[in-house]
Scaffold this active site. Sequence first.
Site, mmCIF file in Angstrom:
data_model
loop_
_atom_site.group_PDB
_atom_site.id
_atom_site.type_symbol
_atom_site.label_atom_id
_atom_site.label_comp_id
_atom_site.label_asym_id
_atom_site.label_seq_id
_atom_site.Cartn_x
_atom_site.Cartn_y
_atom_site.Cartn_z
ATOM 1 N N CYS A 152 0.805 -1.241 -0.016
ATOM 2 C CA CYS A 152 0.068 0.078 -0.134
ATOM 3 C C CYS A 152 0.765 1.271 0.116
ATOM 4 C CB CYS A 152 -1.043 -0.272 1.277
ATOM 5 S SG CYS A 152 -2.407 -1.278 1.085
HETATM 6 N N1 COA Z 1 -17.542 -10.518 10.769
HETATM 7 C C1 COA Z 1 -17.865 -10.443 12.367
HETATM 8 N N2 COA Z 1 -16.768 -10.817 13.156
HETATM 9 C C2 COA Z 1 -15.390 -10.856 12.759
HETATM 10 C C3 COA Z 1 -15.316 -10.584 11.302
HETATM 11 C C4 COA Z 1 -16.174 -10.527 10.302
HETATM 12 N N3 COA Z 1 -16.164 -10.131 9.055
HETATM 13 N N4 COA Z 1 -13.854 -10.597 10.999
HETATM 14 C C5 COA Z 1 -13.400 -10.776 12.331
HETATM 15 N N5 COA Z 1 -14.178 -10.829 13.200
HETATM 16 C C6 COA Z 1 -14.172 -11.145 14.756
HETATM 17 C C7 COA Z 1 -13.110 -12.048 15.211
HETATM 18 O O1 COA Z 1 -13.397 -13.578 14.742
HETATM 19 C C8 COA Z 1 -12.777 -11.728 16.577
HETATM 20 O O2 COA Z 1 -13.474 -12.532 17.445
HETATM 21 P P1 COA Z 1 -13.087 -12.973 18.690
HETATM 22 O O3 COA Z 1 -12.881 -11.828 19.648
HETATM 23 O O4 COA Z 1 -14.381 -13.670 19.096
HETATM 24 O O5 COA Z 1 -11.851 -13.801 18.385
HETATM 25 C C9 COA Z 1 -13.178 -10.344 16.699
HETATM 26 O O6 COA Z 1 -13.902 -9.925 15.440
HETATM 27 C C10 COA Z 1 -12.032 -9.353 16.505
HETATM 28 O O7 COA Z 1 -10.993 -9.581 15.457
HETATM 29 P P2 COA Z 1 -9.983 -8.638 15.063
HETATM 30 O O8 COA Z 1 -9.069 -9.394 13.905
HETATM 31 O O9 COA Z 1 -9.044 -8.512 16.567
HETATM 32 O O10 COA Z 1 -10.441 -7.444 14.741
HETATM 33 P P3 COA Z 1 -9.848 -5.910 14.765
HETATM 34 O O11 COA Z 1 -10.821 -5.098 15.488
HETATM 35 O O12 COA Z 1 -8.716 -5.856 14.547
HETATM 36 O O13 COA Z 1 -10.607 -5.585 13.298
HETATM 37 C C11 COA Z 1 -9.330 -5.299 11.035
HETATM 38 C C12 COA Z 1 -9.903 -6.252 12.117
HETATM 39 C C13 COA Z 1 -8.715 -6.006 10.021
HETATM 40 C C14 COA Z 1 -10.779 -4.291 10.709
HETATM 41 C C15 COA Z 1 -8.315 -4.432 11.996
HETATM 42 O O14 COA Z 1 -7.613 -5.247 12.313
HETATM 43 C C16 COA Z 1 -7.104 -3.627 10.804
HETATM 44 O O15 COA Z 1 -8.004 -2.789 9.873
HETATM 45 N N6 COA Z 1 -6.075 -3.566 10.940
HETATM 46 C C17 COA Z 1 -5.045 -2.993 9.919
HETATM 47 C C18 COA Z 1 -5.040 -3.296 8.453
HETATM 48 C C19 COA Z 1 -4.038 -2.558 7.754
HETATM 49 O O16 COA Z 1 -4.026 -1.406 8.037
HETATM 50 N N7 COA Z 1 -3.569 -3.138 7.115
HETATM 51 C C20 COA Z 1 -2.610 -2.412 6.260
HETATM 52 C C21 COA Z 1 -2.716 -1.800 4.850
HETATM 53 S S1 COA Z 1 -3.292 -3.122 3.918
#
Ligand code: COA
Length: 373
Positions: A152
């Site tokens: 990115c």
């Molecule tokens: N729908 C419902 N629940 C979901 C889900 C979905 N699509 N995807 C994940 N979850 C759940 C997980 O299973 C987890 O459940 P648990 O607590 O029971 O284990 C919970 O949501 C939290 O998951 P997590 O992966 O910790 O979520 P998060 O708050 O970190 O959000 C992202 C996920 C991807 C949105 C976030 O981590 C993010 O944007 N990270 C940075 C990405 C980035 O900047 N990338 C670089 C550029 S490409």
Amino acid sequence: MKRVIISGIGTEIPAESISNDELVESFNAWVDLENPRRAARGEAPLAKSDSEFIVYASGVKNRHVHTRDGILDPHRMTPRIAERHDDSLSVMAEFGAKAGRKAIADAGIDPAEIDMVICAASHQQRPYPAQAIEIQKELGTSGAAFDMSLGCSSAAAGLHVAFNLVRTGAQRRVLVVTPEIITGHLNFRDRQTHFIFGDASTAMLLEGVDGPEERRGRFEIVDTRSWTQFSNNIRTNFGFLNRAGLEDPSAVPMEGNMIKQVGNKVFKEVTVAGHRFIVDFLKEHGHVPQDIRRFWLHQANARMNAMILKLSFGHDVGHDRAPMVLEDLGNTAAAGAIIALEQNHRDMEPGDFGLLCAFGAGYSIGGVLLRMM
Ligand code: COA
């Protein structure tokens, strides 16, 4: 050394889009088909996706896509983009050329006056001939062209290279084109990532100027910076060696070879690294974040950007200071920060500073410090 200005900007946002509800409905329909198969194999069932979670966790409500056909079909979940003959303009070059043409029109110059095209994108359609050379042919630019890629941060890295080529006089005008068709490589069956990305294409024309010339309404590039540190937390294993590792080289699986990320680790680690990068880069130029009128940050996650800015300023920062475009577009990889800039700069006053800062796979971070002329 020459001064370097951004003399043209172009963005291309596809007309077709997919809402969270549509995407989740398709994902959950696939889960309903898949879970009986998994039960028969004695495997644990897959969990469903959820629109509310997506908005809360990322801020994304919608994404524009190059080709909607095929993505929502639970039996396919991949865009249907017809293969083209070698003699036809390829899909990625076509998408890049659309943004490139707009940047050239914005600059009001003859394409032949551009002596380099860099195609800087997180994915390239093929290794060679370089997409950039096809874009060069399509637009009618002169000189040379090449591709480069840094997740990115690709556009920011392309601007870093272009800025230094132009200011040293090695090139006169460089067009940095960033066509992102990330839905082509996204695993729409992966609950962790299926909602994150959208497609868009951008282009920026960099031009050298001599002396104190000021072009009202254009940006001068003060400086650029790149930073990388290896991490497996955002990764794709798709590549030309995939088939060589198989007993049957004719059946290369895509599953496991598409984008995967450990989102929460990326969130924490890149938030801290992004904050440090911004503060250090600005400090090198005698600035603190408060001096910067506008921040165009990578459009991956609304909460993440809010946190980077809070760490950097010591308090919450509003969208006038740091505009977001991901609610409607999703994460358009390297194109996102450029779109945020294109849509949010016309109210800036002469002398105002702006910072474009992208971050992502690698890890990688790229910064471009700008001054409105
Ligand atoms: N729908 C419902 N629940 C979901 C889900 C979905 N699509 N995807 C994940 N979850 C759940 C997980 O299973 C987890 O459940 P648990 O607590 O029971 O284990 C919970 O949501 C939290 O998951 P997590 O992966 O910790 O979520 P998060 O708050 O970190 O959000 C992202 C996920 C991807 C949105 C976030 O981590 C993010 O944007 N990270 C940075 C990405 C980035 O900047 N990338 C670089 C550029 S490409």
